[in-house]
Scaffold this motif. Sequence first.
Motif, PDB file in Angstrom:
ATOM      1  N   ASP A 212       0.842  -1.208   0.000  1.00  0.00           N
ATOM      2  CA  ASP A 212       0.000   0.000   0.000  1.00  0.00           C
ATOM      3  C   ASP A 212       0.878   1.260   0.000  1.00  0.00           C
ATOM      4  O   ASP A 212       0.469   2.301   0.518  1.00  0.00           O
ATOM      5  N   SER A 213       2.091   1.161  -0.578  1.00  0.00           N
ATOM      6  CA  SER A 213       2.973   2.342  -0.674  1.00  0.00           C
ATOM      7  C   SER A 213       2.210   3.489  -1.312  1.00  0.00           C
ATOM      8  O   SER A 213       1.445   3.252  -2.238  1.00  0.00           O
ATOM      9  N   PRO A 214       2.361   4.714  -0.851  1.00  0.00           N
ATOM     10  CA  PRO A 214       3.364   5.228   0.106  1.00  0.00           C
ATOM     11  C   PRO A 214       2.985   5.072   1.578  1.00  0.00           C
ATOM     12  O   PRO A 214       3.675   5.626   2.437  1.00  0.00           O
ATOM     13  N   PHE A 215       1.923   4.349   1.883  1.00  0.00           N
ATOM     14  CA  PHE A 215       1.429   4.256   3.269  1.00  0.00           C
ATOM     15  C   PHE A 215       1.952   2.991   3.967  1.00  0.00           C
ATOM     16  O   PHE A 215       2.523   2.109   3.337  1.00  0.00           O
ATOM     17  N   LEU A 216       1.681   2.891   5.264  1.00  0.00           N
ATOM     18  CA  LEU A 216       1.848   1.665   6.051  1.00  0.00           C
ATOM     19  C   LEU A 216       3.260   1.072   6.032  1.00  0.00           C
ATOM     20  O   LEU A 216       3.436  -0.147   5.941  1.00  0.00           O
ATOM     21  N   THR A 217       4.259   1.924   6.137  1.00  0.00           N
ATOM     22  CA  THR A 217       5.645   1.464   6.160  1.00  0.00           C
ATOM     23  C   THR A 217       5.869   0.503   7.333  1.00  0.00           C
ATOM     24  O   THR A 217       5.507   0.824   8.471  1.00  0.00           O
ATOM     25  N   PRO A 218       6.453  -0.664   7.046  1.00  0.00           N
ATOM     26  CA  PRO A 218       6.652  -1.621   8.147  1.00  0.00           C
ATOM     27  C   PRO A 218       7.739  -1.172   9.117  1.00  0.00           C
ATOM     28  O   PRO A 218       8.658  -0.449   8.739  1.00  0.00           O
ATOM     29  N   ILE A 219       7.629  -1.636  10.352  1.00  0.00           N
ATOM     30  CA  ILE A 219       8.726  -1.513  11.314  1.00  0.00           C
ATOM     31  C   ILE A 219       9.874  -2.376  10.759  1.00  0.00           C
ATOM     32  O   ILE A 219       9.586  -3.469  10.260  1.00  0.00           O
ATOM     33  N   PRO A 220      11.134  -1.994  10.729  1.00  0.00           N
ATOM     34  CA  PRO A 220      11.730  -0.859  11.455  1.00  0.00           C
ATOM     35  C   PRO A 220      11.841   0.436  10.649  1.00  0.00           C
ATOM     36  O   PRO A 220      12.537   1.343  11.074  1.00  0.00           O
ATOM     37  N   LEU A 221      11.161   0.533   9.498  1.00  0.00           N
ATOM     38  CA  LEU A 221      11.312   1.728   8.655  1.00  0.00           C
ATOM     39  C   LEU A 221      10.184   2.732   8.872  1.00  0.00           C
ATOM     40  O   LEU A 221      10.149   3.783   8.234  1.00  0.00           O
ATOM     41  N   ARG A 222       9.254   2.402   9.754  1.00  0.00           N
ATOM     42  CA  ARG A 222       8.071   3.240   9.974  1.00  0.00           C
ATOM     43  C   ARG A 222       8.478   4.693  10.192  1.00  0.00           C
ATOM     44  O   ARG A 222       9.436   4.989  10.894  1.00  0.00           O
ATOM     45  N   GLY A 223       7.731   5.608   9.541  1.00  0.00           N
ATOM     46  CA  GLY A 223       8.052   7.028   9.677  1.00  0.00           C
ATOM     47  C   GLY A 223       8.523   7.612   8.349  1.00  0.00           C
ATOM     48  O   GLY A 223       8.441   8.810   8.126  1.00  0.00           O
ATOM     49  N   ILE A 224       9.018   6.750   7.445  1.00  0.00           N
ATOM     50  CA  ILE A 224       9.395   7.249   6.118  1.00  0.00           C
ATOM     51  C   ILE A 224       8.413   6.704   5.071  1.00  0.00           C
ATOM     52  O   ILE A 224       7.621   5.814   5.363  1.00  0.00           O
ATOM     53  N   ARG A 225       8.496   7.248   3.864  1.00  0.00           N
ATOM     54  CA  ARG A 225       7.597   6.824   2.783  1.00  0.00           C
ATOM     55  C   ARG A 225       7.788   5.330   2.489  1.00  0.00           C
ATOM     56  O   ARG A 225       8.915   4.864   2.360  1.00  0.00           O
ATOM     57  N   ASN A 226       6.709   4.629   2.356  1.00  0.00           N
ATOM     58  CA  ASN A 226       6.806   3.201   2.039  1.00  0.00           C
ATOM     59  C   ASN A 226       7.087   2.989   0.552  1.00  0.00           C
ATOM     60  O   ASN A 226       6.692   3.811  -0.284  1.00  0.00           O
ATOM     61  N   GLU A 227       7.754   1.883   0.233  1.00  0.00           N
ATOM     62  CA  GLU A 227       8.084   1.551  -1.160  1.00  0.00           C
ATOM     63  C   GLU A 227       7.820   0.067  -1.415  1.00  0.00           C
ATOM     64  O   GLU A 227       7.915  -0.738  -0.495  1.00  0.00           O
ATOM     65  N   PRO A 228       7.574  -0.298  -2.683  1.00  0.00           N
ATOM     66  CA  PRO A 228       7.311  -1.711  -2.990  1.00  0.00           C
ATOM     67  C   PRO A 228       8.408  -2.678  -2.532  1.00  0.00           C
ATOM     68  O   PRO A 228       8.109  -3.819  -2.203  1.00  0.00           O
ATOM     69  N   LYS A 229       9.670  -2.236  -2.476  1.00  0.00           N
ATOM     70  CA  LYS A 229      10.718  -3.184  -2.048  1.00  0.00           C
ATOM     71  C   LYS A 229      10.461  -3.690  -0.623  1.00  0.00           C
ATOM     72  O   LYS A 229      10.898  -4.781  -0.267  1.00  0.00           O
ATOM     73  N   ASN A 230       9.729  -2.920   0.169  1.00  0.00           N
ATOM     74  CA  ASN A 230       9.468  -3.332   1.550  1.00  0.00           C
ATOM     75  C   ASN A 230       8.463  -4.471   1.665  1.00  0.00           C
ATOM     76  O   ASN A 230       8.213  -4.976   2.758  1.00  0.00           O
TER      77      ASN A 230
END
Length: 278
Positions: A225-243
């Motif tokens: 669901d990038s740019p939303f819902l960045t997983p921990i431990p990256l939470r706080g920055i824009r989410n990306e498909p690689k995550n």
Amino acid sequence: MVDVHCHLNFHSFEDDYDEVAKHAFESGVRVIVNTGTSIPSSRRAVELAQKYDSPAGEMYAIVGVHPHHADKADVEFEGELQSNWFDNLKKLAREPKVIGIGEIGLDYHTYKSNGIVDKDMQFGAFKKQIGLSIELGLPLQIHNRQAGEDIIQVLKKYRTQLQDPPGMFHCFAGSKKVLKTALDLGFYIGFDGNITYKGIAPGETVELSELVKLTSADRILVETDSPFLTPIPLRGIRNEPKNVIIVGEYIASLKGVGIHGFQKQIYSNFEAVFKIKI
Ligand SMILES: [Zn+2]
Ligand SMILES: [Zn+2]
């Protein structure tokens, strides 16, 4: 891995979508699916999908009008008032590389930027788009926020006409009962980076990791669901498909299975829902 629901079609990726997609492909993401939420963002998803065509990194599009846009689908078409959003959607849905209708559904959550859209309009747009998926033989990608029971009631009415399998719930949240009924109806279940967040999300009753454990691996799909819902431990920055790789690894660890076997399962689940060979 496969990111079955993200939004490189959104403004936050306007300047660097290609770099972001390449990072994902280099990290081991084989397929990225961009989902529309309105007519313009669906059109953008189709444009992006048609730019990429390689076994090392494929892109597809899912087109639809999100329940938040159910009351403004016409107004938003190219910034001009139009009265034919559904015809425009139908045209887009017939384009090459479109593999589903979504994200469609119902949303009863009040957001800061968006109140609850009139429920009759939400139901109207949802049903119309289910009709389109039946007409074109495409699976559904369902958006549900605190509206699980009502969504299930609608889907039950169409169950004999839907695809086999009928599609997937994206970013699943809800009760154990809604999960069980969705599975009984044949739907696959998408999970995102928010499964790494601790505790129960506002408005929900069950922790997401609990729902992951209740869903068998042969019915799971992974997404960001990038740019939303960045997983921990990256939470706080824009989410990306690689995550989506982090999401996959987290689910595999919750289930106590190896990542390679789990990844293979994800590929075959994707192929089963979208009828595309990876
Ligand atoms: Zn959604
Ligand atoms: Zn989304």
